[in-house]
Design a protein around this motif. Structure first.
Motif, PDB file in Angstrom:
ATOM      1  N   GLY A   1       0.793  -1.215   0.000  1.00 16.47           N
ATOM      2  CA  GLY A   1       0.000   0.000   0.000  1.00 16.47           C
ATOM      3  C   GLY A   1       0.835   1.279   0.000  1.00 16.47           C
ATOM      4  N   ARG A   2       2.145   1.167  -0.013  1.00 16.28           N
ATOM      5  CA  ARG A   2       3.016   2.352  -0.028  1.00 16.28           C
ATOM      6  C   ARG A   2       3.784   2.411  -1.349  1.00 16.28           C
ATOM      7  NH1 ARG A   2       6.631   2.411   5.229  1.00 16.28           N
ATOM      8  NH2 ARG A   2       7.444   4.177   4.071  1.00 16.28           N
ATOM      9  N   LYS A   3       4.016   3.630  -1.803  1.00 16.71           N
ATOM     10  CA  LYS A   3       4.802   3.809  -3.020  1.00 16.71           C
ATOM     11  C   LYS A   3       6.283   3.763  -2.658  1.00 16.71           C
ATOM     12  CE  LYS A   3       1.558   6.482  -5.737  1.00 16.71           C
ATOM     13  NZ  LYS A   3       1.313   7.707  -6.463  1.00 16.71           N
ATOM     14  N   VAL A   4       7.042   3.056  -3.494  1.00 17.53           N
ATOM     15  CA  VAL A   4       8.488   2.947  -3.301  1.00 17.53           C
ATOM     16  C   VAL A   4       9.166   3.230  -4.646  1.00 17.53           C
ATOM     17  CG1 VAL A   4      10.390   1.415  -2.685  1.00 17.53           C
ATOM     18  CG2 VAL A   4       8.204   1.237  -1.467  1.00 17.53           C
ATOM     19  N   LEU A   5      10.125   4.152  -4.612  1.00 20.42           N
ATOM     20  CA  LEU A   5      10.907   4.453  -5.813  1.00 20.42           C
ATOM     21  C   LEU A   5      12.086   3.496  -5.849  1.00 20.42           C
ATOM     22  CD1 LEU A   5      11.780   6.256  -8.253  1.00 20.42           C
ATOM     23  CD2 LEU A   5      12.976   7.685  -6.588  1.00 20.42           C
ATOM     24  N   THR A   6      12.258   2.786  -6.976  1.00 18.08           N
ATOM     25  CA  THR A   6      13.375   1.859  -7.149  1.00 18.08           C
ATOM     26  C   THR A   6      14.231   2.356  -8.313  1.00 18.08           C
ATOM     27  OG1 THR A   6      12.000   0.021  -6.405  1.00 18.08           O
ATOM     28  CG2 THR A   6      14.002  -0.546  -7.568  1.00 18.08           C
ATOM     29  N   VAL A   7      15.525   2.509  -8.039  1.00 18.75           N
ATOM     30  CA  VAL A   7      16.481   2.948  -9.062  1.00 18.75           C
ATOM     31  C   VAL A   7      17.486   1.818  -9.242  1.00 18.75           C
ATOM     32  CG1 VAL A   7      18.159   4.709  -9.737  1.00 18.75           C
ATOM     33  CG2 VAL A   7      16.200   5.346  -8.308  1.00 18.75           C
ATOM     34  N   GLU A   8      17.668   1.377 -10.495  1.00 17.83           N
ATOM     35  CA  GLU A   8      18.586   0.274 -10.785  1.00 17.83           C
ATOM     36  C   GLU A   8      19.510   0.669 -11.929  1.00 17.83           C
ATOM     37  OE1 GLU A   8      15.801  -3.547  -9.688  1.00 17.83           O
ATOM     38  OE2 GLU A   8      15.752  -2.791 -11.747  1.00 17.83           O
ATOM     39  N   GLY A   9      20.654   0.020 -11.969  1.00 16.54           N
ATOM     40  CA  GLY A   9      21.606   0.276 -13.045  1.00 16.54           C
ATOM     41  C   GLY A   9      22.868  -0.535 -12.850  1.00 16.54           C
ATOM     42  N   GLU A  10      23.902  -0.131 -13.541  1.00 16.04           N
ATOM     43  CA  GLU A  10      25.170  -0.852 -13.511  1.00 16.04           C
ATOM     44  C   GLU A  10      26.301   0.142 -13.289  1.00 16.04           C
ATOM     45  OE1 GLU A  10      27.377  -4.057 -16.445  1.00 16.04           O
ATOM     46  OE2 GLU A  10      26.189  -2.470 -17.359  1.00 16.04           O
ATOM     47  N   ILE A  11      27.263  -0.229 -12.433  1.00 18.95           N
ATOM     48  CA  ILE A  11      28.473   0.555 -12.213  1.00 18.95           C
ATOM     49  C   ILE A  11      29.612  -0.177 -12.923  1.00 18.95           C
ATOM     50  CG2 ILE A  11      30.097   1.470 -10.516  1.00 18.95           C
ATOM     51  CD1 ILE A  11      27.789   1.310  -8.462  1.00 18.95           C
ATOM     52  N   VAL A  12      30.350   0.543 -13.781  1.00 19.89           N
ATOM     53  CA  VAL A  12      31.430  -0.056 -14.571  1.00 19.89           C
ATOM     54  C   VAL A  12      32.745   0.660 -14.252  1.00 19.89           C
ATOM     55  CG1 VAL A  12      32.262  -0.573 -16.896  1.00 19.89           C
ATOM     56  CG2 VAL A  12      29.804  -0.584 -16.424  1.00 19.89           C
ATOM     57  N   ASN A  13      33.787  -0.140 -13.975  1.00 13.83           N
ATOM     58  CA  ASN A  13      35.121   0.407 -13.764  1.00 13.83           C
ATOM     59  C   ASN A  13      35.781   0.595 -15.129  1.00 13.83           C
ATOM     60  OD1 ASN A  13      37.687   1.139 -12.975  1.00 13.83           O
ATOM     61  ND2 ASN A  13      38.193  -0.806 -12.010  1.00 13.83           N
ATOM     62  N   LEU A  14      36.135   1.826 -15.466  1.00 11.42           N
ATOM     63  CA  LEU A  14      36.740   2.138 -16.763  1.00 11.42           C
ATOM     64  C   LEU A  14      38.261   2.054 -16.742  1.00 11.42           C
ATOM     65  CD1 LEU A  14      34.565   5.266 -17.615  1.00 11.42           C
ATOM     66  CD2 LEU A  14      34.217   2.903 -18.378  1.00 11.42           C
ATOM     67  N   ARG A  15      38.841   1.924 -15.575  1.00 13.64           N
ATOM     68  CA  ARG A  15      40.299   1.914 -15.452  1.00 13.64           C
ATOM     69  C   ARG A  15      40.875   0.534 -15.721  1.00 13.64           C
ATOM     70  NH1 ARG A  15      40.703   5.708 -10.193  1.00 13.64           N
ATOM     71  NH2 ARG A  15      40.237   7.649 -11.254  1.00 13.64           N
ATOM     72  N   ARG A  16      42.198   0.512 -15.948  1.00 13.44           N
ATOM     73  CA  ARG A  16      42.916  -0.743 -16.184  1.00 13.44           C
ATOM     74  C   ARG A  16      43.473  -1.316 -14.890  1.00 13.44           C
ATOM     75  NH1 ARG A  16      46.226   1.779 -21.105  1.00 13.44           N
ATOM     76  NH2 ARG A  16      44.541   1.821 -22.617  1.00 13.44           N
ATOM     77  N   SER A  17      43.006  -0.798 -13.786  1.00 10.77           N
ATOM     78  CA  SER A  17      43.438  -1.275 -12.472  1.00 10.77           C
ATOM     79  C   SER A  17      42.231  -1.255 -11.543  1.00 10.77           C
ATOM     80  CB  SER A  17      44.542  -0.381 -11.913  1.00 10.77           C
ATOM     81  OG  SER A  17      44.076   0.946 -11.786  1.00 10.77           O
ATOM     82  N   ALA A  18      42.393  -1.840 -10.369  1.00 10.86           N
ATOM     83  CA  ALA A  18      41.306  -1.850  -9.384  1.00 10.86           C
ATOM     84  C   ALA A  18      40.950  -0.414  -9.027  1.00 10.86           C
ATOM     85  CB  ALA A  18      41.738  -2.623  -8.145  1.00 10.86           C
ATOM     86  N   ASN A  19      39.682  -0.197  -8.706  1.00  4.87           N
ATOM     87  CA  ASN A  19      39.192   1.154  -8.463  1.00  4.87           C
ATOM     88  C   ASN A  19      38.197   1.140  -7.302  1.00  4.87           C
ATOM     89  OD1 ASN A  19      38.644   3.858  -8.786  1.00  4.87           O
ATOM     90  ND2 ASN A  19      37.736   3.655 -10.816  1.00  4.87           N
ATOM     91  N   ARG A  20      38.353   2.114  -6.402  1.00  6.31           N
ATOM     92  CA  ARG A  20      37.438   2.256  -5.277  1.00  6.31           C
ATOM     93  C   ARG A  20      36.115   2.831  -5.778  1.00  6.31           C
ATOM     94  NH1 ARG A  20      35.574   5.926  -1.928  1.00  6.31           N
ATOM     95  NH2 ARG A  20      36.655   7.667  -2.889  1.00  6.31           N
ATOM     96  N   VAL A  21      35.011   2.317  -5.259  1.00  7.41           N
ATOM     97  CA  VAL A  21      33.688   2.785  -5.670  1.00  7.41           C
ATOM     98  C   VAL A  21      33.091   3.618  -4.540  1.00  7.41           C
ATOM     99  CG1 VAL A  21      31.396   2.118  -6.475  1.00  7.41           C
ATOM    100  CG2 VAL A  21      33.377   0.699  -7.059  1.00  7.41           C
ATOM    101  N   PRO A  22      32.871   4.922  -4.776  1.00  8.41           N
ATOM    102  CA  PRO A  22      32.270   5.755  -3.738  1.00  8.41           C
ATOM    103  C   PRO A  22      30.760   5.512  -3.657  1.00  8.41           C
ATOM    104  CG  PRO A  22      32.653   7.060  -5.701  1.00  8.41           C
ATOM    105  CD  PRO A  22      33.210   5.684  -5.966  1.00  8.41           C
ATOM    106  N   PRO A  23      30.123   6.000  -2.600  1.00 10.30           N
ATOM    107  CA  PRO A  23      28.656   5.894  -2.534  1.00 10.30           C
ATOM    108  C   PRO A  23      28.019   6.668  -3.694  1.00 10.30           C
ATOM    109  CG  PRO A  23      29.578   6.577  -0.430  1.00 10.30           C
ATOM    110  CD  PRO A  23      30.686   6.618  -1.423  1.00 10.30           C
ATOM    111  N   MET A  24      26.775   6.362  -3.972  1.00  7.80           N
ATOM    112  CA  MET A  24      26.039   7.050  -5.025  1.00  7.80           C
ATOM    113  C   MET A  24      25.178   8.131  -4.400  1.00  7.80           C
ATOM    114  SD  MET A  24      24.922   3.801  -7.304  1.00  7.80           S
ATOM    115  CE  MET A  24      24.280   3.020  -5.857  1.00  7.80           C
ATOM    116  N   ALA A  25      25.097   9.265  -5.076  1.00  9.40           N
ATOM    117  CA  ALA A  25      24.224  10.363  -4.653  1.00  9.40           C
ATOM    118  C   ALA A  25      23.028  10.359  -5.592  1.00  9.40           C
ATOM    119  CB  ALA A  25      24.963  11.690  -4.727  1.00  9.40           C
ATOM    120  N   LEU A  26      21.843  10.246  -5.013  1.00  5.92           N
ATOM    121  CA  LEU A  26      20.621  10.204  -5.807  1.00  5.92           C
ATOM    122  C   LEU A  26      19.757  11.405  -5.431  1.00  5.92           C
ATOM    123  CD1 LEU A  26      21.202   6.997  -4.691  1.00  5.92           C
ATOM    124  CD2 LEU A  26      19.696   6.687  -6.639  1.00  5.92           C
TER     125      LEU A  26
END
Length: 187
Positions: free
Chosen positions: A107-132
């Motif tokens: 009975g409650r509305k919920v906004l759902t946001v989905e997607g994909e995070i891709v590392n563009l670098r040739r080395s390991a990369n830290r992923v920061p939080p997402m701002a929505l």
């Protein structure tokens, strides 16, 4: 009888250098300066100009090729690169296939946001939080929040699916903006 023709010897040119008194006698045997070659003089005058042009070209190539590293050190440079039409991805990450939808749960509305995070670098990369942010039709923020990424670090070229949810989204929301949070926003 022999008919010998005797040719006179051309006069020998003598060069007298001023005596320096330092015992260097080689100065007495130097040849006089030769007539200057105008093409050689022109080339010699152009060498500094050519070197400067090459330095500018290589410098510009370095500034363009290393823009990600430069922006990490000098964040203000992002505006300069944007002004000349160059994008800078300082995070080395990309958000792809982002979709949002409102579903009803209990009975409650919920906004759902989905997607994909891709590392563009040739080395390991830290992923920061997402701002929505939910924005209204006028483009102004109605509600903003941060969501943790599903993984803290991605390997070279790795990607991960994400999902963020917001219970009771603003009724006048028109779209959702998703980006990576800056250091200050993540806290």
């Amino acid at each position: 009888m022999r008919n010998d023709v005797v040719k006179p010897i051309p006069p020998i040119r003598s060069v007298v250098a001023p005596h320096s008194g330092d015992g260097d006698e080689s100065a007495l045997w130097r040849e006089p300066p030769r007539e200057s070659d105008p093409m050689r003089n022109r080339r010699e005058r152009l060498l500094p100009l050519i070197a400067a042009i090459i330095a500018v070209v290589f410098g510009a190539m370095a500034l363009i090729g290393m823009r990600e590293k430069i922006v990490r050190v000098v964040p203000v440079a992002t505006a300069l690169y944007s002004a000349i039409g160059l994008k800078v991805n300082a995070a080395g990450l990309d958000l792809r296939g982002v979709t949002s939808k409102i579903v009803t749960e209990g009975g409650r509305k919920v906004l759902t946001v989905e997607g994909e995070i891709v590392n563009l670098r040739r080395s390991a990369n830290r992923v920061p939080p997402m701002a929505l942010a939910v924005r209204g039709a006028d483009g102004r923020e109605r509600y903003a929040w941060t969501a943790a990424a599903p993984k803290m670090q991605l390997a070279a070229g790795e990607s991960v699916q994400f999902r963020a949810r917001l219970a009771a989204p603003p009724a006048d929301g028109a779209d959702v903006q998703v980006r990576f949070a800056s250091l200050g926003e993540a806290r």
